[in-house]
Design a protein around this motif. Sequence first.
Motif, PDB file in Angstrom:
ATOM      1  N   ARG A 117       0.829  -1.215   0.000  1.00  0.00           N
ATOM      2  CA  ARG A 117       0.000   0.000   0.000  1.00  0.00           C
ATOM      3  C   ARG A 117       0.863   1.264   0.000  1.00  0.00           C
ATOM      4  NH1 ARG A 117      -5.695   1.291   0.421  1.00  0.00           N
ATOM      5  NH2 ARG A 117      -5.661   3.526   0.744  1.00  0.00           N
ATOM      6  N   ALA A 118       2.040   1.197   0.639  1.00  0.00           N
ATOM      7  CA  ALA A 118       2.941   2.354   0.728  1.00  0.00           C
ATOM      8  C   ALA A 118       3.842   2.489  -0.496  1.00  0.00           C
ATOM      9  CB  ALA A 118       3.807   2.244   1.979  1.00  0.00           C
ATOM     10  N   HIS A 119       3.957   1.420  -1.299  1.00  0.00           N
ATOM     11  CA  HIS A 119       4.866   1.426  -2.455  1.00  0.00           C
ATOM     12  C   HIS A 119       4.321   2.323  -3.565  1.00  0.00           C
ATOM     13  CE1 HIS A 119       7.068  -0.532  -5.900  1.00  0.00           C
ATOM     14  NE2 HIS A 119       8.026  -0.229  -5.062  1.00  0.00           N
ATOM     15  N   ARG A 120       5.161   3.237  -4.036  1.00  0.00           N
ATOM     16  CA  ARG A 120       4.759   4.181  -5.084  1.00  0.00           C
ATOM     17  C   ARG A 120       5.484   3.926  -6.399  1.00  0.00           C
ATOM     18  NH1 ARG A 120       1.261   4.487  -2.094  1.00  0.00           N
ATOM     19  NH2 ARG A 120       0.520   6.271  -0.901  1.00  0.00           N
ATOM     20  N   GLY A 121       6.124   2.777  -6.515  1.00  0.00           N
ATOM     21  CA  GLY A 121       6.816   2.459  -7.755  1.00  0.00           C
ATOM     22  C   GLY A 121       8.322   2.444  -7.549  1.00  0.00           C
ATOM     23  N   ASP A 122       9.032   2.443  -8.653  1.00  0.00           N
ATOM     24  CA  ASP A 122      10.493   2.424  -8.629  1.00  0.00           C
ATOM     25  C   ASP A 122      11.025   3.641  -9.363  1.00  0.00           C
ATOM     26  OD1 ASP A 122      10.437  -0.026  -7.328  1.00  0.00           O
ATOM     27  OD2 ASP A 122      10.517  -1.160  -9.189  1.00  0.00           O
ATOM     28  N   ASN A 176      26.960   6.142  -6.276  1.00  0.00           N
ATOM     29  CA  ASN A 176      28.412   5.999  -6.431  1.00  0.00           C
ATOM     30  C   ASN A 176      28.817   5.827  -7.890  1.00  0.00           C
ATOM     31  OD1 ASN A 176      29.030   6.354  -3.743  1.00  0.00           O
ATOM     32  ND2 ASN A 176      29.011   4.179  -3.280  1.00  0.00           N
ATOM     33  N   GLY A 177      28.163   6.574  -8.763  1.00  0.00           N
ATOM     34  CA  GLY A 177      28.512   6.556 -10.171  1.00  0.00           C
ATOM     35  C   GLY A 177      27.900   5.428 -10.969  1.00  0.00           C
ATOM     36  N   SER A 178      27.127   4.558 -10.335  1.00  0.00           N
ATOM     37  CA  SER A 178      26.505   3.428 -11.039  1.00  0.00           C
ATOM     38  C   SER A 178      24.986   3.527 -10.965  1.00  0.00           C
ATOM     39  CB  SER A 178      26.933   2.107 -10.404  1.00  0.00           C
ATOM     40  OG  SER A 178      28.326   1.944 -10.480  1.00  0.00           O
ATOM     41  N   PRO A 179      24.310   3.112 -12.052  1.00  0.00           N
ATOM     42  CA  PRO A 179      22.845   3.136 -12.026  1.00  0.00           C
ATOM     43  C   PRO A 179      22.291   2.095 -11.050  1.00  0.00           C
ATOM     44  CG  PRO A 179      23.638   2.235 -14.106  1.00  0.00           C
ATOM     45  CD  PRO A 179      24.835   2.655 -13.331  1.00  0.00           C
ATOM     46  N   ALA A 180      21.177   2.434 -10.412  1.00  0.00           N
ATOM     47  CA  ALA A 180      20.493   1.527  -9.486  1.00  0.00           C
ATOM     48  C   ALA A 180      18.997   1.804  -9.566  1.00  0.00           C
ATOM     49  CB  ALA A 180      21.005   1.713  -8.060  1.00  0.00           C
ATOM     50  N   LYS A 181      18.205   0.828  -9.187  1.00  0.00           N
ATOM     51  CA  LYS A 181      16.753   0.976  -9.151  1.00  0.00           C
ATOM     52  C   LYS A 181      16.344   1.089  -7.690  1.00  0.00           C
ATOM     53  CE  LYS A 181      14.478  -0.075 -12.401  1.00  0.00           C
ATOM     54  NZ  LYS A 181      13.966   0.757 -13.475  1.00  0.00           N
ATOM     55  N   ALA A 182      15.701   2.187  -7.320  1.00  0.00           N
ATOM     56  CA  ALA A 182      15.269   2.424  -5.940  1.00  0.00           C
ATOM     57  C   ALA A 182      13.760   2.269  -5.834  1.00  0.00           C
ATOM     58  CB  ALA A 182      15.681   3.822  -5.494  1.00  0.00           C
ATOM     59  N   GLN A 183      13.322   1.565  -4.792  1.00  0.00           N
ATOM     60  CA  GLN A 183      11.899   1.484  -4.500  1.00  0.00           C
ATOM     61  C   GLN A 183      11.477   2.808  -3.858  1.00  0.00           C
ATOM     62  OE1 GLN A 183      10.512  -2.501  -2.932  1.00  0.00           O
ATOM     63  NE2 GLN A 183      12.623  -2.412  -2.182  1.00  0.00           N
ATOM     64  N   VAL A 184      10.282   3.266  -4.156  1.00  0.00           N
ATOM     65  CA  VAL A 184       9.781   4.528  -3.607  1.00  0.00           C
ATOM     66  C   VAL A 184       8.583   4.218  -2.706  1.00  0.00           C
ATOM     67  CG1 VAL A 184       8.841   6.801  -4.162  1.00  0.00           C
ATOM     68  CG2 VAL A 184      10.532   5.746  -5.679  1.00  0.00           C
ATOM     69  N   PHE A 185       8.621   4.750  -1.464  1.00  0.00           N
ATOM     70  CA  PHE A 185       7.558   4.506  -0.499  1.00  0.00           C
ATOM     71  C   PHE A 185       7.060   5.812   0.096  1.00  0.00           C
ATOM     72  CE2 PHE A 185      10.044   0.618  -0.472  1.00  0.00           C
ATOM     73  CZ  PHE A 185       9.062  -0.356  -0.536  1.00  0.00           C
ATOM     74  N   GLU A 186       5.778   5.854   0.421  1.00  0.00           N
ATOM     75  CA  GLU A 186       5.160   6.982   1.126  1.00  0.00           C
ATOM     76  C   GLU A 186       5.289   6.697   2.622  1.00  0.00           C
ATOM     77  OE1 GLU A 186       3.646  10.598   1.178  1.00  0.00           O
ATOM     78  OE2 GLU A 186       3.684   9.529  -0.732  1.00  0.00           O
ATOM     79  N   ALA A 215      14.452  -2.889   2.206  1.00  0.00           N
ATOM     80  CA  ALA A 215      15.860  -3.007   1.826  1.00  0.00           C
ATOM     81  C   ALA A 215      16.201  -1.896   0.842  1.00  0.00           C
ATOM     82  CB  ALA A 215      16.126  -4.370   1.193  1.00  0.00           C
ATOM     83  N   GLY A 216      17.367  -1.270   1.049  1.00  0.00           N
ATOM     84  CA  GLY A 216      17.826  -0.225   0.143  1.00  0.00           C
ATOM     85  C   GLY A 216      18.358  -0.833  -1.143  1.00  0.00           C
ATOM     86  N   PRO A 217      18.435  -0.075  -2.210  1.00  0.00           N
ATOM     87  CA  PRO A 217      18.179   1.359  -2.246  1.00  0.00           C
ATOM     88  C   PRO A 217      16.684   1.675  -2.261  1.00  0.00           C
ATOM     89  CG  PRO A 217      18.841   0.610  -4.429  1.00  0.00           C
ATOM     90  CD  PRO A 217      18.945  -0.567  -3.500  1.00  0.00           C
ATOM     91  N   GLY A 218      16.354   2.767  -1.587  1.00  0.00           N
ATOM     92  CA  GLY A 218      14.971   3.190  -1.532  1.00  0.00           C
ATOM     93  C   GLY A 218      14.861   4.682  -1.270  1.00  0.00           C
TER      94      GLY A 218
END
Length: 105
Positions: free
Chosen positions: A35-40, A46-56, A67-70
């Motif tokens: 319910r709190a997840h708003r997507g990625d 540190n200079g590298s691409p990463a996918k972060a979860q987004v939460f309200e 778990a990070g990244p978030g």
Amino acid sequence: APVDVVVLRVRGVGRVDPPVLRAAHVAGLKRGLARAHRGDRDIIWNGSPAKAQVFERDELPPGEKIAGPGLILDPGATTLLPPGWSGAHDALGHFHMERVPKGRA
């Protein structure tokens, strides 16, 4: 001659009752983490691409570890949860972060 007071410091000491801490009203209390997840969101860490979860933040249920990244969104601030870290909202409304020991991520 007149005196011009530029700075005046006062210190008071007294006994007061300790504050009563009450559990915060957390909207996510009876809802799941989904319910709190708003997507990625794509981020650079540190200079590298990463996918972060987004939460309200207001929707996070207490005790559910993320778990990070978030990215934790709040009306007053955005909190970055780095890779290798985890975070959880407590019943008082605080968000706690801790480093995950290597090999347990």
